[in-house]
Motif scaffolding. Structure first.
Motif, PDB file in Angstrom:
ATOM      1  N   ALA A 254       3.999  10.509  -1.162  1.00 20.01           N
ATOM      2  CA  ALA A 254       3.684  11.844  -0.568  1.00 20.01           C
ATOM      3  C   ALA A 254       2.342  11.933  -1.108  1.00 20.01           C
ATOM      4  CB  ALA A 254       4.564  12.897  -0.932  1.00 20.01           C
ATOM      5  N   PHE A 255       1.621  11.288  -2.129  1.00 24.88           N
ATOM      6  CA  PHE A 255       0.672  11.629  -2.681  1.00 24.88           C
ATOM      7  C   PHE A 255      -0.504  10.394  -2.103  1.00 24.88           C
ATOM      8  CE2 PHE A 255       2.581  14.231  -5.711  1.00 24.88           C
ATOM      9  CZ  PHE A 255       1.942  15.676  -5.177  1.00 24.88           C
ATOM     10  N   GLY A 256       0.095   9.406  -1.756  1.00 24.99           N
ATOM     11  CA  GLY A 256      -0.622   8.145  -1.436  1.00 24.99           C
ATOM     12  C   GLY A 256      -0.116   6.740  -1.726  1.00 24.99           C
ATOM     13  N   THR A 257      -0.489   5.817  -1.404  1.00 18.80           N
ATOM     14  CA  THR A 257       0.095   4.370  -1.661  1.00 18.80           C
ATOM     15  C   THR A 257      -1.222   3.635  -2.684  1.00 18.80           C
ATOM     16  OG1 THR A 257       0.985   4.718   0.394  1.00 18.80           O
ATOM     17  CG2 THR A 257       1.252   2.574  -0.783  1.00 18.80           C
ATOM     18  N   ALA A 258      -0.579   2.973  -3.468  1.00 13.87           N
ATOM     19  CA  ALA A 258      -1.431   1.944  -4.155  1.00 13.87           C
ATOM     20  C   ALA A 258      -0.898   0.478  -3.980  1.00 13.87           C
ATOM     21  CB  ALA A 258      -1.598   2.041  -5.535  1.00 13.87           C
TER      22      ALA A 258
ATOM     23  N   HIS B  19       1.578  -6.064  -5.388  1.00 14.73           N
ATOM     24  CA  HIS B  19       2.636  -5.150  -4.886  1.00 14.73           C
ATOM     25  C   HIS B  19       2.230  -3.786  -4.617  1.00 14.73           C
ATOM     26  CE1 HIS B  19       2.365  -4.420  -9.001  1.00 14.73           C
ATOM     27  NE2 HIS B  19       2.593  -3.207  -8.836  1.00 14.73           N
ATOM     28  N   PHE B  20       2.871  -3.233  -3.751  1.00 15.01           N
ATOM     29  CA  PHE B  20       2.761  -1.672  -3.301  1.00 15.01           C
ATOM     30  C   PHE B  20       3.606  -0.882  -4.639  1.00 15.01           C
ATOM     31  CE2 PHE B  20       1.936  -3.857   0.625  1.00 15.01           C
ATOM     32  CZ  PHE B  20       0.829  -3.202   1.188  1.00 15.01           C
ATOM     33  N   CYS B  21       2.883   0.267  -4.756  1.00 16.13           N
ATOM     34  CA  CYS B  21       3.659   1.271  -5.309  1.00 16.13           C
ATOM     35  C   CYS B  21       2.953   2.777  -5.272  1.00 16.13           C
ATOM     36  CB  CYS B  21       3.413   1.153  -6.988  1.00 16.13           C
ATOM     37  SG  CYS B  21       1.755   1.156  -7.642  1.00 16.13           S
ATOM     38  N   PRO B  22       3.675   3.751  -5.654  1.00 16.74           N
ATOM     39  CA  PRO B  22       3.331   5.035  -5.406  1.00 16.74           C
ATOM     40  C   PRO B  22       1.941   5.463  -6.095  1.00 16.74           C
ATOM     41  CG  PRO B  22       5.464   5.005  -6.038  1.00 16.74           C
ATOM     42  CD  PRO B  22       5.142   3.861  -6.106  1.00 16.74           C
ATOM     43  N   LEU B  23       0.925   5.954  -5.492  1.00 13.87           N
ATOM     44  CA  LEU B  23      -0.173   5.922  -6.188  1.00 13.87           C
ATOM     45  C   LEU B  23      -0.485   6.589  -7.554  1.00 13.87           C
ATOM     46  CD1 LEU B  23      -3.534   5.964  -5.559  1.00 13.87           C
ATOM     47  CD2 LEU B  23      -3.310   8.292  -4.575  1.00 13.87           C
ATOM     48  N   LEU B  24       0.356   7.523  -7.894  1.00 17.33           N
ATOM     49  CA  LEU B  24       0.373   8.142  -9.146  1.00 17.33           C
ATOM     50  C   LEU B  24       0.998   7.121 -10.244  1.00 17.33           C
ATOM     51  CD1 LEU B  24       1.279  11.820  -8.461  1.00 17.33           C
ATOM     52  CD2 LEU B  24      -0.965  10.851  -8.548  1.00 17.33           C
TER      53      LEU B  24
ATOM     54  N   PHE C  41      -7.425  -7.831  -7.203  1.00 15.07           N
ATOM     55  CA  PHE C  41      -7.385  -6.799  -5.971  1.00 15.07           C
ATOM     56  C   PHE C  41      -6.632  -5.562  -6.376  1.00 15.07           C
ATOM     57  CE2 PHE C  41      -6.177  -5.500  -2.015  1.00 15.07           C
ATOM     58  CZ  PHE C  41      -7.294  -5.711  -0.952  1.00 15.07           C
ATOM     59  N   TYR C  42      -7.398  -4.710  -6.023  1.00 10.70           N
ATOM     60  CA  TYR C  42      -6.680  -3.205  -6.270  1.00 10.70           C
ATOM     61  C   TYR C  42      -6.958  -2.322  -4.946  1.00 10.70           C
ATOM     62  CZ  TYR C  42      -6.820  -4.437 -11.139  1.00 10.70           C
ATOM     63  OH  TYR C  42      -6.660  -5.012 -12.587  1.00 10.70           O
ATOM     64  N   ALA C  43      -6.229  -1.641  -4.447  1.00  9.03           N
ATOM     65  CA  ALA C  43      -6.565  -0.655  -3.362  1.00  9.03           C
ATOM     66  C   ALA C  43      -5.554   0.530  -3.298  1.00  9.03           C
ATOM     67  CB  ALA C  43      -6.271  -1.403  -2.030  1.00  9.03           C
ATOM     68  N   PHE C  44      -5.919   1.687  -2.635  1.00  9.63           N
ATOM     69  CA  PHE C  44      -5.163   2.681  -2.565  1.00  9.63           C
ATOM     70  C   PHE C  44      -5.707   3.651  -1.179  1.00  9.63           C
ATOM     71  CE2 PHE C  44      -7.929   6.298  -3.534  1.00  9.63           C
ATOM     72  CZ  PHE C  44      -8.796   5.764  -4.571  1.00  9.63           C
ATOM     73  N   ALA C  45      -4.605   4.186  -0.842  1.00  8.14           N
ATOM     74  CA  ALA C  45      -4.814   5.390   0.316  1.00  8.14           C
ATOM     75  C   ALA C  45      -4.317   6.586  -0.077  1.00  8.14           C
ATOM     76  CB  ALA C  45      -4.128   4.783   1.729  1.00  8.14           C
ATOM     77  N   THR C  46      -4.980   7.481   0.282  1.00 12.66           N
ATOM     78  CA  THR C  46      -4.685   8.958  -0.056  1.00 12.66           C
ATOM     79  C   THR C  46      -5.045   9.864   1.190  1.00 12.66           C
ATOM     80  OG1 THR C  46      -4.443  10.697  -1.636  1.00 12.66           O
ATOM     81  CG2 THR C  46      -6.486   9.707  -1.614  1.00 12.66           C
TER      82      THR C  46
END
Ligand SMILES: Cc1ncc(COP(=O)(O)O)c(C=O)c1O
Length: 330
Positions: free
Chosen positions: A26-30, A35-40, A140-145
Protein backbone atom coordinates in the motif's frame (compact mmCIF):
# COMPACT_ATOMS: atom_id res chain seq x y z
CA UNK A 1 -4.14 32.12 -15.80
CA UNK A 2 -4.83 29.70 -12.95
CA UNK A 3 -2.35 26.99 -12.07
CA UNK A 4 -3.66 23.45 -12.59
CA UNK A 5 -3.95 21.82 -9.17
CA UNK A 6 -2.09 18.69 -10.24
CA UNK A 7 -1.67 17.29 -6.75
CA UNK A 8 -5.37 17.65 -5.95
CA UNK A 9 -6.16 15.98 -9.28
CA UNK A 10 -3.99 13.01 -8.33
CA UNK A 11 -5.89 12.61 -5.07
CA UNK A 12 -9.41 13.05 -6.44
CA UNK A 13 -9.69 12.21 -10.15
CA UNK A 14 -10.78 8.61 -10.94
CA UNK A 15 -8.11 8.31 -13.69
CA UNK A 16 -5.51 8.64 -10.93
CA UNK A 17 -6.98 6.23 -8.38
CA UNK A 18 -4.72 3.47 -7.07
CA UNK A 19 -5.51 0.11 -8.69
CA UNK A 20 -6.24 -3.01 -6.62
CA UNK A 21 -3.02 -4.21 -4.95
CA UNK A 22 -1.72 -6.49 -2.24
CA UNK A 23 -2.17 -4.45 1.00
CA UNK A 24 1.47 -4.99 2.00
CA UNK A 25 2.42 -2.78 -0.96
CA UNK A 26 0.00 0.00 0.00
CA UNK A 27 2.87 2.44 0.76
CA UNK A 28 4.92 1.29 -2.17
CA UNK A 29 7.30 -1.40 -3.37
CA UNK A 30 11.06 -1.81 -3.09
CA UNK A 31 13.53 -3.95 -5.00
CA UNK A 32 16.65 -4.89 -3.02
CA UNK A 33 19.45 -6.48 -5.08
CA UNK A 34 17.46 -9.50 -6.26
CA UNK A 35 13.97 -9.41 -4.74
CA UNK A 36 10.86 -7.28 -4.28
CA UNK A 37 9.53 -6.37 -0.85
CA UNK A 38 7.14 -3.88 0.75
CA UNK A 39 8.72 -0.42 0.87
CA UNK A 40 8.68 -0.22 4.66
CA UNK A 41 10.70 -3.46 4.92
CA UNK A 42 13.50 -2.36 2.57
CA UNK A 43 16.97 -1.93 4.09
CA UNK A 44 20.62 -1.40 3.14
CA UNK A 45 23.67 -2.98 4.85
CA UNK A 46 25.59 -0.32 6.80
CA UNK A 47 28.87 -1.29 5.11
CA UNK A 48 27.48 -0.46 1.66
CA UNK A 49 29.80 2.35 0.53
CA UNK A 50 26.81 4.04 -1.06
CA UNK A 51 25.60 4.61 2.48
CA UNK A 52 28.98 5.20 4.12
CA UNK A 53 30.53 7.56 1.54
CA UNK A 54 27.63 8.75 -0.64
CA UNK A 55 29.29 6.68 -3.34
CA UNK A 56 26.46 6.00 -5.75
CA UNK A 57 24.50 7.25 -8.73
CA UNK A 58 20.74 7.22 -9.01
CA UNK A 59 17.80 8.43 -11.05
CA UNK A 60 14.16 9.29 -10.49
CA UNK A 61 11.40 8.89 -13.04
CA UNK A 62 7.77 9.73 -12.46
CA UNK A 63 4.52 8.08 -13.43
CA UNK A 64 1.28 9.96 -13.85
CA UNK A 65 -2.09 8.67 -14.98
CA UNK A 66 -0.47 5.24 -15.43
CA UNK A 67 2.35 6.40 -17.71
CA UNK A 68 6.09 6.74 -17.12
CA UNK A 69 7.46 10.06 -18.36
CA UNK A 70 10.57 9.96 -20.59
CA UNK A 71 11.49 6.54 -19.23
CA UNK A 72 14.09 5.69 -21.86
CA UNK A 73 15.82 9.03 -21.40
CA UNK A 74 15.98 8.53 -17.64
CA UNK A 75 17.47 5.08 -18.19
CA UNK A 76 19.99 6.45 -20.70
CA UNK A 77 21.02 9.19 -18.24
CA UNK A 78 21.38 6.58 -15.52
CA UNK A 79 23.57 4.38 -17.75
CA UNK A 80 25.86 7.38 -18.45
CA UNK A 81 26.06 8.09 -14.71
CA UNK A 82 27.05 4.47 -13.94
CA UNK A 83 29.79 4.69 -16.52
CA UNK A 84 31.00 8.06 -15.20
CA UNK A 85 31.59 6.74 -11.68
CA UNK A 86 32.65 3.23 -12.74
CA UNK A 87 29.89 1.13 -11.24
CA UNK A 88 28.45 -1.84 -13.09
CA UNK A 89 24.69 -2.10 -13.30
CA UNK A 90 23.89 -5.80 -12.79
CA UNK A 91 20.81 -5.41 -15.03
CA UNK A 92 20.59 -4.51 -18.69
CA UNK A 93 18.15 -1.79 -19.83
CA UNK A 94 15.32 -4.19 -20.51
CA UNK A 95 15.52 -5.92 -17.12
CA UNK A 96 15.93 -2.60 -15.37
CA UNK A 97 12.78 -1.31 -17.10
CA UNK A 98 10.90 -4.49 -16.15
CA UNK A 99 11.84 -3.95 -12.49
CA UNK A 100 10.66 -0.32 -12.59
CA UNK A 101 7.37 -1.38 -14.19
CA UNK A 102 6.83 -4.09 -11.62
CA UNK A 103 7.55 -1.76 -8.68
CA UNK A 104 4.71 0.47 -9.80
CA UNK A 105 2.45 -2.41 -10.83
CA UNK A 106 2.68 -4.24 -7.48
CA UNK A 107 1.52 -1.12 -5.62
CA UNK A 108 -1.14 -0.37 -8.25
CA UNK A 109 0.11 3.22 -8.43
CA UNK A 110 -1.20 5.47 -11.21
CA UNK A 111 0.97 8.39 -10.03
CA UNK A 112 4.37 7.38 -8.73
CA UNK A 113 7.82 8.51 -7.75
CA UNK A 114 10.23 5.82 -8.92
CA UNK A 115 13.81 5.91 -7.63
CA UNK A 116 16.69 3.59 -8.36
CA UNK A 117 20.40 3.40 -7.70
CA UNK A 118 23.53 1.37 -8.17
CA UNK A 119 25.82 1.89 -5.18
CA UNK A 120 29.53 1.15 -4.94
CA UNK A 121 28.27 -1.59 -2.69
CA UNK A 122 30.27 -3.87 -0.45
CA UNK A 123 34.00 -2.98 -0.40
CA UNK A 124 36.69 -5.58 -1.12
CA UNK A 125 38.29 -7.00 1.97
CA UNK A 126 41.64 -7.87 0.34
CA UNK A 127 44.85 -5.91 0.74
CA UNK A 128 45.05 -2.73 -1.40
CA UNK A 129 41.99 -3.70 -3.46
CA UNK A 130 40.16 -0.39 -2.89
CA UNK A 131 42.04 0.99 -5.91
CA UNK A 132 40.26 -1.47 -8.19
CA UNK A 133 36.68 -0.54 -9.15
CA UNK A 134 35.92 -4.09 -10.29
CA UNK A 135 36.59 -5.52 -6.80
CA UNK A 136 33.52 -3.87 -5.26
CA UNK A 137 30.24 -5.72 -5.12
CA UNK A 138 28.02 -3.01 -6.72
CA UNK A 139 24.42 -3.18 -5.58
CA UNK A 140 21.10 -2.27 -7.20
CA UNK A 141 18.21 -0.87 -5.12
CA UNK A 142 14.95 0.70 -6.25
CA UNK A 143 11.57 1.74 -4.97
CA UNK A 144 8.26 3.21 -6.09
CA UNK A 145 5.86 5.17 -3.94
CA UNK A 146 3.05 7.71 -4.37
CA UNK A 147 4.12 10.73 -6.47
CA UNK A 148 5.91 13.34 -4.38
CA UNK A 149 5.47 17.10 -4.84
CA UNK A 150 8.35 19.17 -3.44
CA UNK A 151 5.85 22.05 -3.23
CA UNK A 152 2.11 21.59 -2.98
CA UNK A 153 -0.53 23.16 -5.23
CA UNK A 154 -0.94 26.27 -3.07
CA UNK A 155 2.81 26.90 -2.93
CA UNK A 156 3.24 26.46 -6.68
CA UNK A 157 0.23 28.68 -7.36
CA UNK A 158 1.54 31.57 -5.23
CA UNK A 159 5.24 31.08 -6.05
CA UNK A 160 8.23 30.00 -3.95
CA UNK A 161 10.49 32.22 -1.84
CA UNK A 162 14.02 31.49 -3.03
CA UNK A 163 17.47 32.56 -1.87
CA UNK A 164 20.76 32.58 -3.71
CA UNK A 165 23.09 30.91 -1.25
CA UNK A 166 25.80 33.15 0.24
CA UNK A 167 27.30 30.43 2.42
CA UNK A 168 27.66 27.63 -0.14
CA UNK A 169 28.69 27.09 -3.73
CA UNK A 170 27.73 24.01 -5.74
CA UNK A 171 30.56 21.51 -5.70
CA UNK A 172 32.60 22.15 -8.87
CA UNK A 173 32.17 19.67 -11.74
CA UNK A 174 35.82 18.67 -11.55
CA UNK A 175 35.23 17.50 -7.98
CA UNK A 176 31.92 15.70 -8.49
CA UNK A 177 30.33 15.77 -11.95
CA UNK A 178 26.74 17.01 -11.52
CA UNK A 179 25.75 15.45 -14.87
CA UNK A 180 26.09 12.03 -13.24
CA UNK A 181 23.14 12.22 -10.83
CA UNK A 182 24.75 11.32 -7.53
CA UNK A 183 24.35 11.14 -3.76
CA UNK A 184 26.46 14.24 -3.10
CA UNK A 185 23.83 16.52 -1.54
CA UNK A 186 25.52 18.20 1.42
CA UNK A 187 26.17 21.51 -0.35
CA UNK A 188 22.54 21.64 -1.51
CA UNK A 189 21.13 20.52 1.84
CA UNK A 190 23.18 23.10 3.80
CA UNK A 191 21.96 25.80 1.39
CA UNK A 192 18.39 24.72 2.23
CA UNK A 193 19.04 25.26 5.94
CA UNK A 194 20.43 28.69 5.05
CA UNK A 195 17.16 29.36 3.19
CA UNK A 196 15.24 28.40 6.32
CA UNK A 197 17.44 30.66 8.46
CA UNK A 198 16.76 33.55 6.05
CA UNK A 199 12.99 33.00 6.09
CA UNK A 200 12.82 31.47 2.60
CA UNK A 201 11.73 28.09 1.25
CA UNK A 202 14.40 26.95 -1.19
CA UNK A 203 17.91 27.76 -2.37
CA UNK A 204 19.89 28.06 -5.57
CA UNK A 205 23.67 27.67 -5.50
CA UNK A 206 26.16 29.74 -7.47
CA UNK A 207 29.61 28.57 -8.59
CA UNK A 208 32.81 30.14 -7.31
CA UNK A 209 32.48 32.99 -9.85
CA UNK A 210 28.91 33.92 -8.98
CA UNK A 211 27.23 32.14 -11.89
CA UNK A 212 24.17 30.04 -11.09
CA UNK A 213 24.44 26.27 -11.22
CA UNK A 214 21.27 24.63 -9.92
CA UNK A 215 18.85 24.76 -7.03
CA UNK A 216 18.67 22.02 -4.41
CA UNK A 217 17.51 19.01 -6.44
CA UNK A 218 16.19 21.19 -9.26
CA UNK A 219 17.21 23.24 -12.29
CA UNK A 220 16.83 27.00 -12.32
CA UNK A 221 15.33 29.19 -15.06
CA UNK A 222 14.85 32.95 -15.49
CA UNK A 223 13.09 35.02 -18.11
CA UNK A 224 15.54 37.77 -19.07
CA UNK A 225 14.78 40.23 -21.92
CA UNK A 226 12.04 37.94 -23.22
CA UNK A 227 14.26 34.84 -23.36
CA UNK A 228 13.95 31.82 -21.08
CA UNK A 229 17.51 31.21 -19.86
CA UNK A 230 18.99 28.34 -17.86
CA UNK A 231 22.58 27.48 -16.91
CA UNK A 232 24.44 25.29 -19.38
CA UNK A 233 27.01 23.94 -16.94
CA UNK A 234 27.59 23.00 -13.32
CA UNK A 235 24.21 21.25 -13.17
CA UNK A 236 22.35 18.06 -13.93
CA UNK A 237 20.80 18.00 -17.40
CA UNK A 238 17.32 17.66 -15.95
CA UNK A 239 14.65 15.97 -18.01
CA UNK A 240 12.04 18.42 -16.73
CA UNK A 241 14.44 21.16 -17.90
CA UNK A 242 14.56 19.44 -21.30
CA UNK A 243 10.76 19.30 -21.32
CA UNK A 244 10.51 23.04 -20.58
CA UNK A 245 12.89 23.83 -23.44
CA UNK A 246 10.64 21.77 -25.75
CA UNK A 247 7.48 23.46 -24.46
CA UNK A 248 9.01 26.91 -25.01
CA UNK A 249 9.78 25.88 -28.60
CA UNK A 250 6.16 24.91 -29.04
CA UNK A 251 4.97 28.23 -27.60
CA UNK A 252 7.43 30.24 -29.71
CA UNK A 253 9.30 31.52 -26.63
CA UNK A 254 13.04 31.96 -27.26
CA UNK A 255 15.40 29.96 -25.02
CA UNK A 256 19.10 30.02 -24.25
CA UNK A 257 21.27 27.56 -22.31
CA UNK A 258 24.18 29.74 -21.22
CA UNK A 259 26.03 31.00 -18.16
CA UNK A 260 23.54 32.90 -16.00
CA UNK A 261 24.97 35.29 -13.43
CA UNK A 262 23.25 35.42 -10.03
CA UNK A 263 22.71 39.18 -10.49
CA UNK A 264 20.49 38.49 -13.51
CA UNK A 265 17.76 37.14 -11.24
CA UNK A 266 17.21 40.65 -9.86
CA UNK A 267 16.02 41.95 -13.24
CA UNK A 268 14.31 38.77 -14.38
CA UNK A 269 10.65 39.01 -15.35
CA UNK A 270 10.02 35.52 -14.03
CA UNK A 271 12.00 32.83 -12.25
CA UNK A 272 11.07 29.17 -11.87
CA UNK A 273 12.62 25.82 -10.98
CA UNK A 274 12.09 22.38 -12.49
CA UNK A 275 12.39 18.86 -11.17
CA UNK A 276 10.74 15.47 -11.63
CA UNK A 277 9.29 15.54 -8.10
CA UNK A 278 7.49 18.82 -8.50
CA UNK A 279 7.33 19.69 -12.20
CA UNK A 280 7.56 23.46 -12.81
CA UNK A 281 7.79 25.52 -9.65
CA UNK A 282 7.25 29.28 -10.05
CA UNK A 283 9.32 31.58 -7.82
CA UNK A 284 7.82 34.78 -6.37
CA UNK A 285 10.83 36.24 -4.54
CA UNK A 286 14.62 36.01 -4.66
CA UNK A 287 16.61 37.06 -1.59
CA UNK A 288 13.47 38.73 -0.22
CA UNK A 289 12.82 40.86 -3.35
CA UNK A 290 9.70 40.19 -5.44
CA UNK A 291 10.42 38.80 -8.91
CA UNK A 292 9.12 40.94 -11.81
CA UNK A 293 6.03 43.08 -11.44
CA UNK A 294 3.54 40.30 -10.79
CA UNK A 295 4.29 39.75 -7.11
CA UNK A 296 3.49 36.04 -7.35
CA UNK A 297 3.87 33.14 -9.77
CA UNK A 298 4.61 34.47 -13.26
CA UNK A 299 2.22 34.00 -16.20
CA UNK A 300 4.67 32.12 -18.42
CA UNK A 301 5.75 29.88 -15.54
CA UNK A 302 2.10 28.96 -14.94
CA UNK A 303 1.49 28.46 -18.65
CA UNK A 304 4.48 26.09 -18.87
CA UNK A 305 3.36 24.27 -15.73
CA UNK A 306 -0.13 23.73 -17.08
CA UNK A 307 0.98 22.70 -20.54
CA UNK A 308 3.45 20.23 -19.02
CA UNK A 309 0.69 18.43 -17.09
CA UNK A 310 -1.93 18.60 -19.84
CA UNK A 311 0.49 17.12 -22.36
CA UNK A 312 1.70 14.44 -19.95
CA UNK A 313 -1.82 13.33 -19.20
CA UNK A 314 -2.44 13.14 -22.96
CA UNK A 315 0.53 10.76 -23.35
CA UNK A 316 3.45 13.08 -24.21
CA UNK A 317 6.75 11.12 -23.88
CA UNK A 318 4.65 8.50 -22.07
CA UNK A 319 5.24 4.76 -21.62
CA UNK A 320 2.18 2.95 -20.23
CA UNK A 321 2.96 1.02 -17.04
CA UNK A 322 2.78 -2.74 -17.64
CA UNK A 323 0.39 -3.43 -14.75
CA UNK A 324 0.04 -7.01 -15.94
CA UNK A 325 3.71 -7.47 -14.94
CA UNK A 326 2.97 -7.47 -11.20
CA UNK A 327 4.90 -10.51 -9.95
CA UNK A 328 6.66 -11.40 -13.23
CA UNK A 329 9.58 -9.00 -13.84
CA UNK A 330 12.35 -11.48 -13.05
C1 LIG B 1 20.82 18.17 -8.41
C2 LIG B 1 19.62 18.08 -9.30
N1 LIG B 1 19.46 18.97 -10.30
C3 LIG B 1 18.39 18.93 -11.12
C4 LIG B 1 17.38 17.99 -10.96
C5 LIG B 1 16.20 17.96 -11.89
O1 LIG B 1 16.29 16.88 -12.79
P1 LIG B 1 15.00 16.18 -13.40
O2 LIG B 1 14.19 17.25 -14.02
O3 LIG B 1 15.53 15.20 -14.40
O4 LIG B 1 14.30 15.53 -12.26
C6 LIG B 1 17.51 17.05 -9.92
C7 LIG B 1 16.48 16.04 -9.72
O5 LIG B 1 16.42 15.38 -8.70
C8 LIG B 1 18.66 17.08 -9.08
O6 LIG B 1 18.82 16.20 -8.08
Amino acid sequence: MKLIRAQERMFTHPDHAQLPHDPEYAFGTAFIVDHFCPLLEASVPVIDVGFMHSDAVYDVVSVSRGMFFRLEEHQARFARACEAIRVRNPFDREREAAILHELVARAGLRDAYVWWTVTRGIPPMGRNEMVNATKFDNRFYAFATQFVFVFDDDQRARGIDLIISRERIRIPPRAVDPKAKNFHWLDMQMALFEAGDRGAEWAVLPDEEGYLTEATGANIFAIVDGTVVTPDSGCLEGLTRQSVLELCGELGIPTACRRVHADELQNAREVFMTTTAGSIMPVRSVDGHPVGAHGGAGEISIQLHNLYWEKRWAGWHGTPVRYELAGNAL
